[in-house]
Write an enzyme that holds these catalytic residues in place. Structure first.
Site, PDB file in Angstrom:
ATOM      1  N   LYS A   1       7.929  47.528  98.438  1.00 24.68           N
ATOM      2  CA  LYS A   1       7.939  46.701  99.706  1.00 24.68           C
ATOM      3  C   LYS A   1       7.118  47.262 100.477  1.00 24.68           C
ATOM      4  O   LYS A   1       6.205  46.674 101.197  1.00 24.68           O
ATOM      5  CB  LYS A   1       9.354  46.415 100.159  1.00 24.68           C
TER       6      LYS A   1
ATOM      7  N   TYR B   1      12.547  50.416  94.901  1.00 30.17           N
ATOM      8  CA  TYR B   1      12.316  49.062  95.502  1.00 30.17           C
ATOM      9  C   TYR B   1      11.991  48.888  96.870  1.00 30.17           C
ATOM     10  O   TYR B   1      10.827  48.370  97.216  1.00 30.17           O
ATOM     11  CB  TYR B   1      13.676  48.484  95.517  1.00 30.17           C
TER      12      TYR B   1
ATOM     13  N   SER C   1      11.932  44.342 103.304  1.00 28.55           N
ATOM     14  CA  SER C   1      13.382  44.692 103.348  1.00 28.55           C
ATOM     15  C   SER C   1      13.495  45.648 104.266  1.00 28.55           C
ATOM     16  O   SER C   1      12.699  46.938 104.539  1.00 28.55           O
ATOM     17  CB  SER C   1      13.470  44.980 102.086  1.00 28.55           C
TER      18      SER C   1
HETATM   19  N1  UFG Z   1      29.784  46.533  98.485  1.00 24.95           N
HETATM   20  C1  UFG Z   1      31.331  46.815  98.041  1.00 24.95           C
HETATM   21  N2  UFG Z   1      31.612  46.331  96.809  1.00 24.95           N
HETATM   22  C2  UFG Z   1      30.989  45.806  96.037  1.00 24.95           C
HETATM   23  C3  UFG Z   1      29.485  45.242  96.614  1.00 24.95           C
HETATM   24  C4  UFG Z   1      29.183  45.787  97.604  1.00 24.95           C
HETATM   25  O1  UFG Z   1      31.937  47.567  98.804  1.00 24.95           O
HETATM   26  O2  UFG Z   1      31.217  45.004  95.038  1.00 24.95           O
HETATM   27  C5  UFG Z   1      29.378  47.211  99.463  1.00 24.95           C
HETATM   28  C6  UFG Z   1      28.154  48.209  99.288  1.00 24.95           C
HETATM   29  O3  UFG Z   1      28.567  49.500  99.157  1.00 24.95           O
HETATM   30  C7  UFG Z   1      27.501  47.927 100.642  1.00 24.95           C
HETATM   31  C8  UFG Z   1      27.768  46.882 101.324  1.00 24.95           C
HETATM   32  O4  UFG Z   1      28.782  46.102 100.559  1.00 24.95           O
HETATM   33  O5  UFG Z   1      28.162  49.023 101.542  1.00 24.95           O
HETATM   34  C9  UFG Z   1      26.846  45.522 101.143  1.00 24.95           C
HETATM   35  O6  UFG Z   1      26.122  45.756  99.597  1.00 24.95           O
HETATM   36  P1  UFG Z   1      25.145  44.664  98.812  1.00 24.95           P
HETATM   37  O7  UFG Z   1      25.070  45.103  97.699  1.00 24.95           O
HETATM   38  O8  UFG Z   1      25.587  43.375  99.185  1.00 24.95           O
HETATM   39  O9  UFG Z   1      23.947  45.065  99.806  1.00 24.95           O
HETATM   40  P2  UFG Z   1      23.032  46.369 100.154  1.00 24.95           P
HETATM   41  O10 UFG Z   1      23.290  46.617 101.558  1.00 24.95           O
HETATM   42  O11 UFG Z   1      23.481  47.338  99.172  1.00 24.95           O
HETATM   43  O12 UFG Z   1      21.469  45.900 100.071  1.00 24.95           O
HETATM   44  C10 UFG Z   1      20.753  45.071 100.660  1.00 24.95           C
HETATM   45  C11 UFG Z   1      19.836  44.164  99.835  1.00 24.95           C
HETATM   46  C12 UFG Z   1      18.953  44.886  99.275  1.00 24.95           C
HETATM   47  C13 UFG Z   1      18.128  45.526 100.471  1.00 24.95           C
HETATM   48  C14 UFG Z   1      19.280  46.440 101.155  1.00 24.95           C
HETATM   49  C15 UFG Z   1      18.458  47.255 102.290  1.00 24.95           C
HETATM   50  O13 UFG Z   1      20.767  43.420  98.884  1.00 24.95           O
HETATM   51  O14 UFG Z   1      17.990  44.040  98.661  1.00 24.95           O
HETATM   52  O15 UFG Z   1      20.112  45.565 101.683  1.00 24.95           O
HETATM   53  O16 UFG Z   1      18.848  48.451 102.420  1.00 24.95           O
HETATM   54  F1  UFG Z   1      17.141  46.396  99.629  1.00 24.95           F
END
Ligand code: UFG
Length: 330
Positions: A145, A141, A117
């Site tokens: 990894k 997490y 990741s």
């Molecule tokens: N977001 C929103 N509203 C929501 C959900 C998400 O604004 O309801 C934003 C988050 O703040 C973030 C972006 O959308 O800026 C993406 O969020 P995700 O939760 O879809 O994904 P992340 O970037 O947080 O996480 C992903 C993977 C993880 C991994 C990570 C690596 O899902 O497993 O990238 O940093 F660890």
């Protein structure tokens, strides 16, 4: 010979199994179904409902099948949950990897492709992120990894095991025909949450902060289609089959999209209006995560097929529209 897919009933694992079948490979799946779905794996694929931490179960899998290589997705993968239950992540992910590697050494299985990741990097000092950048995870997490990668490194130096670790950025989309797709409960990922609005499951999408130092104030991420990701695993498997050395690769499209841009793309992909609420920042979210994936392109010959967000979201929409309750009721 067969390819053992650990976590093959999960979101990415099930698309992996689908791709392996398309390439006339023989997948065998082990999954404890903690977050995976039995319905995501075709009936004609050999399936073991078991935990990879159960060495007796692994003995059974490795003796009943001629396993050529392992593709490993079986892990807890929620950043937020890991901040509440660090020991769960260390036990399931790190100890799980130990038991799996022990079985591989015991049964002389010498190739593993690992689902790593972008979380291994932590808060990036610069984007795009290259594989040699510092790895300083900011949550258990990402740390788990990284520890799993290090376990493979040491085992590969001493035993006859080679590995490819694929550090993915943000995975999205579904199989083109929508027969499998993303189904988490509860859902926390951006694309399925956006699509819950046109599905009438929520009234609006909350943007977690619009005061980031980015072009429109919302977080920027690098979204990769799940089928492109599965293709990269097959290329990594073939790379190991050609006797190449163990290595680590980023998988991203190299292009960053903001939360607002993703919502705009979703409006186009669905033809629906999507109501937005501006919320507070989500703790731990870096402003920008974008991969440099030239190394995967050059060494593995991988090229993502889906590069515009609308087409990625369209495939997710096909899945969600036809399976509004995920795998529970088709
Ligand atoms: N977001 C929103 N509203 C929501 C959900 C998400 O604004 O309801 C934003 C988050 O703040 C973030 C972006 O959308 O800026 C993406 O969020 P995700 O939760 O879809 O994904 P992340 O970037 O947080 O996480 C992903 C993977 C993880 C991994 C990570 C690596 O899902 O497993 O990238 O940093 F660890």
């Amino acid at each position: 010979m067969a390819i053992l897919v650990c976590g093959g009933a999960g979101y990415i694992g099930s698309h992996m199994v689908d791709e392996l079948l398309k390439r006339k490979e023989v997948p065998v799946v082990i999954d404890n179904l903690r977050t995976g779905h039995r319905e995501a794996v075709p009936e004609n694929v050999k399936f073991y409902q078991a935990d990879i931490r159960d060495s007796k179960a692994l003995d059974k899998v490795f003796t009943e099948n001629k396993i050529e290589a392992v593709i490993h997705f079986a892990a807890c993968s929620l950043v937020g949950e890991s901040m509440e239950k660090p020991l769960l992540y260390l036990n399931n992910n790190v100890y799980g990897m130990q038991v799996l590697l022990e079985a591989m050494v015991k049964y002389n299985v010498d190739k593993i492709v690992f689902s790593s990741s972008a979380a291994t990097y932590g808060e990036p000092q610069k984007v795009p992120i290259v594989e040699t950048d510092p790895t300083e995870p900011t949550n258990p997490y990402g740390e788990s990894k990284l520890m799993m990668e290090k376990m493979m490194k040491w085992v590969s130096l001493i035993h006859k095991v080679r590995y490819v670790s694929l550090r993915y950025f943000n995975v999205a989309g579904a199989a083109e025909d929508g027969h499998i797709g993303e189904a988490h409960s509860p859902e926390s990922h951006l694309v399925p949450i956006i699509l819950q609005v046109p599905l009438k499951k929520r009234a609006a999408i909350t943007i977690y902060g619009e005061d980031y130092p980015t072009r429109d104030g919302t977080c920027i991420r690098d979204y990769v289609h799940v089928v492109d990701l599965a293709d990269a695993h097959i290329k990594a498997l073939n790379y190991l089959r050609e006797n190449n050395k163990s290595d680590i690769f980023n998988l991203g499209s190299g292009n960053g999209f903001s939360v607002r841009e993703m919502i705009e793309a979703a409006k186009k992909a669905t033809g629906e209006d999507i109501k937005v609420i501006i919320g507070k920042r989500r703790p731990g979210d870096p402003a920008q995560l974008v991969a440099a994936s030239e190394k995967a392109q050059k060494v593995l010959g991988w090229k993502p097929h889906y590069t515009d967000m609308e087409s990625i979201i369209k495939t997710a929409w096909t899945w969600h529209k036809s399976h509004p309750k995920g795998f529970n009721k088709l």
